[in-house]
Write a protein that holds these residues in place. Structure first.
Motif, PDB file in Angstrom:
ATOM      1  N   PHE A  54       0.831  -1.201   0.000  1.00  0.00           N
ATOM      2  CA  PHE A  54       0.000   0.000   0.000  1.00  0.00           C
ATOM      3  C   PHE A  54       0.863   1.247   0.000  1.00  0.00           C
ATOM      4  O   PHE A  54       0.639   2.187  -0.767  1.00  0.00           O
ATOM      5  N   LYS A  60      -2.047   0.494  -4.377  1.00  0.00           N
ATOM      6  CA  LYS A  60      -3.470   0.736  -4.586  1.00  0.00           C
ATOM      7  C   LYS A  60      -3.738   1.208  -6.013  1.00  0.00           C
ATOM      8  O   LYS A  60      -4.778   0.907  -6.600  1.00  0.00           O
ATOM      9  N   GLN A  61      -2.776   1.945  -6.564  1.00  0.00           N
ATOM     10  CA  GLN A  61      -2.975   2.579  -7.866  1.00  0.00           C
ATOM     11  C   GLN A  61      -2.104   2.009  -8.978  1.00  0.00           C
ATOM     12  O   GLN A  61      -2.405   2.202 -10.152  1.00  0.00           O
ATOM     13  N   SER A 109      -0.132  -5.602  -7.177  1.00  0.00           N
ATOM     14  CA  SER A 109      -1.043  -4.550  -6.739  1.00  0.00           C
ATOM     15  C   SER A 109      -2.094  -5.149  -5.814  1.00  0.00           C
ATOM     16  O   SER A 109      -2.309  -6.362  -5.798  1.00  0.00           O
ATOM     17  N   LEU A 110      -2.736  -4.298  -5.055  1.00  0.00           N
ATOM     18  CA  LEU A 110      -3.749  -4.736  -4.099  1.00  0.00           C
ATOM     19  C   LEU A 110      -5.108  -4.898  -4.767  1.00  0.00           C
ATOM     20  O   LEU A 110      -5.478  -4.106  -5.638  1.00  0.00           O
ATOM     21  N   ALA A 170      -9.390  -5.027  -4.182  1.00  0.00           N
ATOM     22  CA  ALA A 170     -10.289  -4.207  -3.365  1.00  0.00           C
ATOM     23  C   ALA A 170     -10.272  -4.679  -1.909  1.00  0.00           C
ATOM     24  O   ALA A 170     -10.243  -3.866  -0.979  1.00  0.00           O
ATOM     25  N   ILE A 200      -6.951  -3.621  -0.358  1.00  0.00           N
ATOM     26  CA  ILE A 200      -6.935  -2.187  -0.059  1.00  0.00           C
ATOM     27  C   ILE A 200      -7.673  -1.897   1.234  1.00  0.00           C
ATOM     28  O   ILE A 200      -7.187  -1.163   2.102  1.00  0.00           O
ATOM     29  N   GLU A 201      -8.855  -2.490   1.385  1.00  0.00           N
ATOM     30  CA  GLU A 201      -9.662  -2.255   2.585  1.00  0.00           C
ATOM     31  C   GLU A 201      -8.917  -2.680   3.846  1.00  0.00           C
ATOM     32  O   GLU A 201      -8.907  -1.956   4.855  1.00  0.00           O
ATOM     33  N   GLU A 252      -5.777  -0.352   4.491  1.00  0.00           N
ATOM     34  CA  GLU A 252      -6.140   0.958   5.042  1.00  0.00           C
ATOM     35  C   GLU A 252      -6.328   0.889   6.555  1.00  0.00           C
ATOM     36  O   GLU A 252      -5.894   1.791   7.283  1.00  0.00           O
ATOM     37  N   GLU A 302      -5.424  11.231  -1.158  1.00  0.00           N
ATOM     38  CA  GLU A 302      -4.487  10.325  -1.817  1.00  0.00           C
ATOM     39  C   GLU A 302      -3.055  10.829  -1.659  1.00  0.00           C
ATOM     40  O   GLU A 302      -2.791  12.026  -1.711  1.00  0.00           O
TER      41      GLU A 302
END
Length: 215
Positions: A13, A18-19, A60-61, A63, A66-67, A70, A138
């Motif tokens: 992350f 995330k992106q 990459s993460l 969804a 990501i949750e 975070e 962000e």
């Protein structure tokens, strides 16, 4: 979820997973582990639906990843903020103790800690702190290593790595510092910059420039 898996999600992350896709090498250097260990862990995280991995492209993460990341980042960075602002920890020394506290923290304690700190938006190394509702601005994912010669940049944040933060303290580079990129020395040499406020010239190592995010 083991603490080691949580560490991987947090660093992916933090590196921008995330992106965009981050490399095995970036993760290995950030966590100070062998490349083979990263490969093994990524396979596990893919099976659990927390990350995606495209060979030769990166990680990459998802969804779900990501949750979870975070929430982990929120806990960790609140503790870092507390240790630095209330207990006078040096920034380079804060990570390990924040890591221990993070894994022993209930949701209720996190809420009270956030209230006590008056809901900080950023941690001491510039990383954003998600609110209790998961809201946050962000972060910058533009790396110093990619900054064009002649461009003017401002230090936005650093990756949370002890050796990196110790090095940056030694050369006196801080969040918010502004400079002009003077030169990328060839063959993995340093990035030479000129500080805007003092005119001082500073050489920043090639490796470190991969973990300094700028605006």
């Amino acid at each position: 979820m083991t603490p080691k898996k949580e560490d991987y999600l947090k660093i992916i992350f933090e590196l921008g997973g995330k992106q965009r896709k981050v490399s095995n090498k970036q993760i290995a250097l950030s966590l100070d582990v062998a490349a083979g260990s990263v490969t093994e862990m990524v396979i596990k995280l893919v099976k659990e639906g927390l990350v995606t991995h495209v060979p030769y492209a990166g990680i990459s993460l998802t969804a779900a990843g990501i949750e979870l990341a975070e929430k982990l980042v929120r806990r960790h960075r609140l503790w870092e903020t507390f240790l630095v602002s209330k207990l006078n920890y040096k920034l380079a020394d804060v990570h390990d103790d924040a890591e221990v506290l993070e894994h022993a923290t209930s949701d209720n304690l996190v809420k009270h800690l956030d209230d006590f700190l008056e809901h900080p938006k950023e941690c001491p190394h510039g990383g954003m702190i998600p609110s209790i509702d998961g809201e946050y601005e962000e972060e910058s994912y533009d790396l110093l290593i990619d900054a064009e010669t002649g461009s003017t940049k401002e230090v936005d944040r650093f990756v949370d790595n002890h050796e990196l933060l110790t090095y940056l303290e030694e050369i006196n580079l801080k969040i918010g510092d502004k400079f002009t990129v003077e030169e990328h020395v060839p063959f993995e040499g340093p990035i030479k910059v000129k500080m805007l406020d003092t005119g001082k010239e500073l050489s920043i190592s090639y490796n470190s420039a991969h973990y300094i995010f700028v605006n």
